[in-house]
Design an enzyme around this catalytic site. Structure first.
Site, mmCIF file in Angstrom:
data_model
loop_
_atom_site.group_PDB
_atom_site.id
_atom_site.type_symbol
_atom_site.label_atom_id
_atom_site.label_comp_id
_atom_site.label_asym_id
_atom_site.label_seq_id
_atom_site.Cartn_x
_atom_site.Cartn_y
_atom_site.Cartn_z
ATOM 1 N N ARG A 85 0.826 -1.207 0.000
ATOM 2 C CA ARG A 85 0.000 0.000 0.000
ATOM 3 C C ARG A 85 0.862 1.260 0.000
ATOM 4 N NH1 ARG A 85 -4.311 2.275 4.397
ATOM 5 N NH2 ARG A 85 -2.370 2.625 5.504
ATOM 6 N N TYR A 124 -11.108 6.809 -5.829
ATOM 7 C CA TYR A 124 -10.944 7.680 -4.663
ATOM 8 C C TYR A 124 -9.874 8.748 -4.850
ATOM 9 C CZ TYR A 124 -7.435 4.021 -3.741
ATOM 10 O OH TYR A 124 -6.415 3.122 -3.869
ATOM 11 N N GLU A 236 -10.535 -7.107 4.258
ATOM 12 C CA GLU A 236 -9.487 -7.672 3.389
ATOM 13 C C GLU A 236 -8.333 -8.184 4.242
ATOM 14 O OE1 GLU A 236 -8.010 -4.929 0.466
ATOM 15 O OE2 GLU A 236 -6.751 -6.427 -0.520
ATOM 16 N N HIS A 270 -13.897 -8.189 -1.438
ATOM 17 C CA HIS A 270 -12.965 -9.101 -0.740
ATOM 18 C C HIS A 270 -13.720 -9.993 0.248
ATOM 19 C CE1 HIS A 270 -9.680 -7.143 -2.701
ATOM 20 N NE2 HIS A 270 -9.882 -5.995 -2.083
ATOM 21 N N ASP A 321 -9.171 -5.814 -9.547
ATOM 22 C CA ASP A 321 -8.702 -4.986 -8.433
ATOM 23 C C ASP A 321 -7.379 -4.275 -8.710
ATOM 24 O OD1 ASP A 321 -8.297 -3.852 -5.959
ATOM 25 O OD2 ASP A 321 -8.216 -5.703 -4.832
#
Ligand SMILES: [Zn+2]
Length: 450
Positions: A85, A124, A236, A270, A321
């Site tokens: 991430r 987003y 997730e 998820h 995804d």
């Protein structure tokens, strides 16, 4: 939409969960199927021949298109979802409306080549660096809608509310681009978005981490007022569950249920780490679940309880995804294969069930209930998988669906038709002439991905 009526002749087509030989599919200028007829042995004059197995188009129900720029660069070294991430957030700082459009156009063109006719973009990345508004506060979202149009596929823009870094934590600097500040400000901005013939607008709660509990009802109400679909990342990672327990004394699924987020227009993405109570909550509410098996194994997330969710009543759909690969056949196969690894038993999902997850159920989750079936009145969105490649040759035609789901890859997709328009013909994208080059150039323009 296509400008003229068109007749396609499918060598084999998937009608009512059966492989039918020689199927004529007639489409109208509106982009709908007007008729299907089986047992037509040869293509009649004027019909476009589709050699292979023609299936309803794939609906990729969960996409973050910019993650495609991380492909391969995140395969070096070790780590977890959380270290991945960090790389993704660094990349997110690079994008502008123009570079976002260029990358999304290329990624959506790759999707068309993979048989994807509709994508749900969980969006987003709303604002400029530091959180400053663009002149058009929806510049980034509109860039995505334009990119899908340029690539010839449908999109449901899932405009995502993302307000906090974690439970009770303000957004960190890399997340300021995502945040509208408050749920009301998110709702006001998102209300200015409009769909069109090939685009629809839905809502998303990024996660229970990123949207405070007292803001969940605002997003749910926004979607309900518009009869729009609502998506949410759910459980997730075990870390999300643990933090939710500390903050609220309950699981994320229970928190969503308590704030009116679950229901038949909602899709939980998820749903990997669930309790039995969570599975019951989702199933009883008719909440769909979007599994992303290639991403979930790429990010070391874990294996979600797919069979238990289905048994509880949740329709299952699929998404690529993070786009570690873009291959809906791999996603479909992954659902069954992960279940086999977890249970050491074979045969939980049939090819027909997996094709429904890749098509009809994904369309429904994205707010296109009129699509996903080859039947009159439905949207003329379909794709043809070759049955004469090194992967698919051999099985008899009656096993063509099993060959497609359990052996084919995206490289076997030969044709893609969206709204009657022949977007991919014999493996060549008709609107984006060199998709690999478009990907290379749009990714090279982003510093963090190099
Ligand atoms: Zn996601």
């Amino acid at each position: 939409m296509s400008l003229t009526a068109q007749t396609y002749w499918a060598e084999h087509a998937w009608l009512n969960d059966t492989v039918e030989p020689g199927v004529l599919i007639t489409t109208a200028p509106t982009g709908h199927i007007t008729a299907t007829r089986a047992d037509v042995p040869q293509p009649p004059p004027g019909a476009v021949a589709l050699r292979g197995l023609t299936l309803p188009g794939f609906a990729n129900a969960h996409s973050h298109c910019f993650h495609r720029a991380l492909r391969s660069s995140v395969q070096i070294g070790s780590g977890t979802f959380w270290t991945w991430r960090s790389s993704m957030y660094a990349l997110s700082q690079e994008l502008t409306p123009d570079s976002y459009f260029a990358l999304a156009r290329a990624v959506y063109a790759e999707m068309a080549l993979a048989g994807i006719t509709c994508v749900g973009e969980f969006h987003y990345l709303h604002h400029d660096r530091g959180g400053a508004r663009y002149g058009d506060p929806n510049a980034m979202g509109r860039a995505l809608i334009a990119a899908a149009s340029a690539a010839g596929i449908r999109v449901t823009l899932l405009d995502t509310c993302y307000l906090s870094a974690g439970f009770g934590e303000p957004p960190d600097p890399s997340q300021l681009r995502f945040s509208d500040g408050t749920a009301d400000a998110w709702a006001e901005r998102a209300a200015a978005l409009r769909g069109g013939d090939t685009a629809r607008v839905g809502a998303a709660v990024h996660s229970v981490r990123a949207v405070p509990a007292d803001a969940l009802a605002t997003v749910a109400a926004w979607a309900a007022e518009r009869d729009a679909v609502l998506h949410v990342h759910l459980s997730e990672q075990p870390g999300e569950n643990e933090a939710c327990h500390r903050a609220h004394g309950r699981t994320p699924a229970r928190l969503l249920a308590d704030h009116g987020v679950l229901g038949p227009r909602t899709t939980a993405v998820h749903a990997t780490h669930l309790t039995d109570d969570d599975i019951g909550l989702l199933g009883r509410a008719g909440t769909a679940v979007c599994l992303c098996p290639t991403t979930e194994r790429d990010l070391a997330d874990g294996i979600g309880p797919a069979a238990a969710l289905r048994a509880a009543g949740s329709p299952l759909c699929l998404g690529s995804d993070s786009h570690a690969v873009i291959d809906m056949l791999a996603e479909a196969r992954g659902v069954e294969m992960h279940e086999r690894l977890g249970s050491r038993v074979r045969g939980h999902f049939t090819a027909a069930q997996l094709l429904r997850a890749a098509g009809e159920s994904g369309y429904a989750a994205l707010g296109w209930p009129e699509a996903g079936r080859l039947e009159p009145g439905g949207l003329a969105d379909f794709t043809t998988v070759a049955l004469d490649s090194v992967r698919t040759a051999g099985p008899p035609p009656r096993l063509a669906a099993e060959a497609a789901v359990f052996a084919a890859t995206a490289a076997d997709v030969r044709h893609t038709v969206v709204g009657g328009r022949h977007v991919v013909r014999d493996g060549v994208h008709q609107l984006v002439p060199d998709v690999p080059r478009a990907l290379t150039r749009s990714i090279a323009a982003l510093g963090a991905a190099r």
